[in-house]
Design an enzyme around this catalytic site. Structure first.
Site, PDB file in Angstrom:
ATOM      1  N   ASP A   8     -20.078   2.480 -38.703  1.00  0.00           N
ATOM      2  CA  ASP A   8     -19.292   3.677 -38.150  1.00  0.00           C
ATOM      3  C   ASP A   8     -20.588   4.106 -37.222  1.00  0.00           C
ATOM      4  O   ASP A   8     -21.477   4.708 -37.503  1.00  0.00           O
ATOM      5  CB  ASP A   8     -18.999   4.642 -39.096  1.00  0.00           C
ATOM      6  CG  ASP A   8     -17.900   4.136 -40.162  1.00  0.00           C
ATOM      7  OD1 ASP A   8     -17.162   2.993 -39.750  1.00  0.00           O
ATOM      8  OD2 ASP A   8     -17.315   4.840 -40.929  1.00  0.00           O
ATOM      9  N   ASP A 130      -4.076   4.679 -41.065  1.00  0.00           N
ATOM     10  CA  ASP A 130      -4.873   5.691 -42.136  1.00  0.00           C
ATOM     11  C   ASP A 130      -3.728   6.511 -42.988  1.00  0.00           C
ATOM     12  O   ASP A 130      -2.990   7.217 -42.255  1.00  0.00           O
ATOM     13  CB  ASP A 130      -5.810   6.278 -41.352  1.00  0.00           C
ATOM     14  CG  ASP A 130      -6.723   5.784 -40.661  1.00  0.00           C
ATOM     15  OD1 ASP A 130      -7.001   4.377 -40.766  1.00  0.00           O
ATOM     16  OD2 ASP A 130      -7.110   5.947 -39.351  1.00  0.00           O
TER      17      ASP A 130
END
Length: 243
Positions: A8, A130
Site C-alpha cells: 500500500d 470494498d
C-alpha cells in the site's frame, strides 16, 4: 490459490492502514521497490499494489513507483488499484508492465465504464469491491453506499471481468480473521473468481479459505509485515493437496 502480498503506497512509502483510515497508518518501508523484491524472494507469485493517495484523489499519484516495481519484476503478475477512473490510466499501467488493473469506486458510479474497459483490455480488468456489513463503500472507503456487494458482483458476471477483489472493511488491518462466509457467498452468487482481502492474519485463516469454491487467492498485508503470517509457509500450505 495464491497468497498475494499487499504493498500500500502513501506519500512514496509502504504503509498499512486500519480500516482504511489515512490518519491511522503504520509505515513499514520507505523503499517500495525493495519491498516488492523482498516478497518475491519470499515466494510471492503475484503482487497487490494500492495507490492510497490516488484512491482519495481520484487520480493516480504513485505511477512512477508502480512503473519502477513492474520494471524490476517483469515476469511477475502485478495488480494495481487506487484512483483508476479512466481508460487512459488503465492503458498507461498495462503498457508499463502491470498485468491487472483494479476498478473500484468507478465501478459503482459508472458500471458501463467497467464493461467498456473489459472490451478494450480483455483479461486485464479486476473489479474491487470494498464492503462494510455487506454494503459497498467507495472513495477510499469514505462513503458507504446502499448498493449490496453481491448485487454489484452479479452486475459484472457477464462483462468479462477477470476476477473480484473483495475487501471486508471492518476486518482490514485489524488482524481479526477473514470473513470466509461473505467471501465464498460473493464467489458463488456472482460466478466470478474472488480474491479475499481484509483480515488474513495467520495460517488458520489461510486454511479456512483453502479449497473453498471460487476463491482464487488471498491478499495479506499487516500480517506478513508484522510476522504473524509467513508468506512462504502460507503458499506452501496452499500448494499441498490436502486440507
Amino acid at each position: 490459490m495464491l497468497i498475494i502480498p499487499a504493498i500500500d503506497l502513501k506519500d512514496g512509502k509502504c504503509v498499512r492502514l486500519k480500516q482504511g483510515r489515512m490518519e491511522d497508518d503504520t509505515v513499514f518501508s520507505d523503499d517500495p521497490v525493495a519491498t516488492a523484491q523482498h516478497w518475491v524472494n519470499e515466494g510471492a507469485r503475484r503482487l497487490h499494489l494500492v495507490d492510497l493517495n490516488g484512491a482519495f484523489a481520484g487520480t493516480p499519484i504513485h505511477k512512477p513507483v508502480v512503473e519502477a516495481i513492474a520494471k524490476a519484476q517483469p515476469e511477475l503478475p502485478i495488480q494495481i488499484g487506487g484512483g483508476i477512473r479512466s481508460l487512459e490510466t488503465i492503458e498507461h499501467y498495462l503498457d508499463a508492465g502491470v498485468s491487472f488493473v483494479i476498478i473500484g469506486t468507478k465501478a459503482v458510479q459508472d458500471p458501463e465504464f467497467v464493461e467498456q474497459a473489459c472490451k478494450q483490455f480483455a483479461g486485464h480488468i479486476i473489479v474491487g469491491i470494498d464492503a462494510k456489513d455487506g454494503m459497498v463503500a467507495t472513495d477510499g472507503w469514505a462513503n458507504v453506499t446502499d448498493v449490496k456487494a453481491t448485487d454489484l458482483a452479479k452486475r459484472f458476471a457477464d462483462a468479462g471481468v477477470s476476477s473480484i477483489v473483495y475487501t471486508d472493511i471492518a476486518r482490514d488491518g485489524m488482524m481479526q480473521g477473514v470473513n470466509v462466509e461473505q467471501t465464498v457467498n460473493l464467489a458463488q452468487y456472482s460466478g466470478l473468481p474472488v480474491i479475499a482481502s481484509g483480515g488474513v492474519t495467520n495460517l488458520d485463516d489461510v486454511r479456512l479459505l483453502k479449497g473453498k469454491p471460487g476463491i482464487l487467492g488471498a491478499i495479506t498485508g499487516r500480517a506478513i509485515y508484522e510476522g504473524t503470517l509467513s508468506l512462504r509457509e502460507a503458499q506452501l500450505l496452499l500448494d499441498q493437496n490436502t486440507l
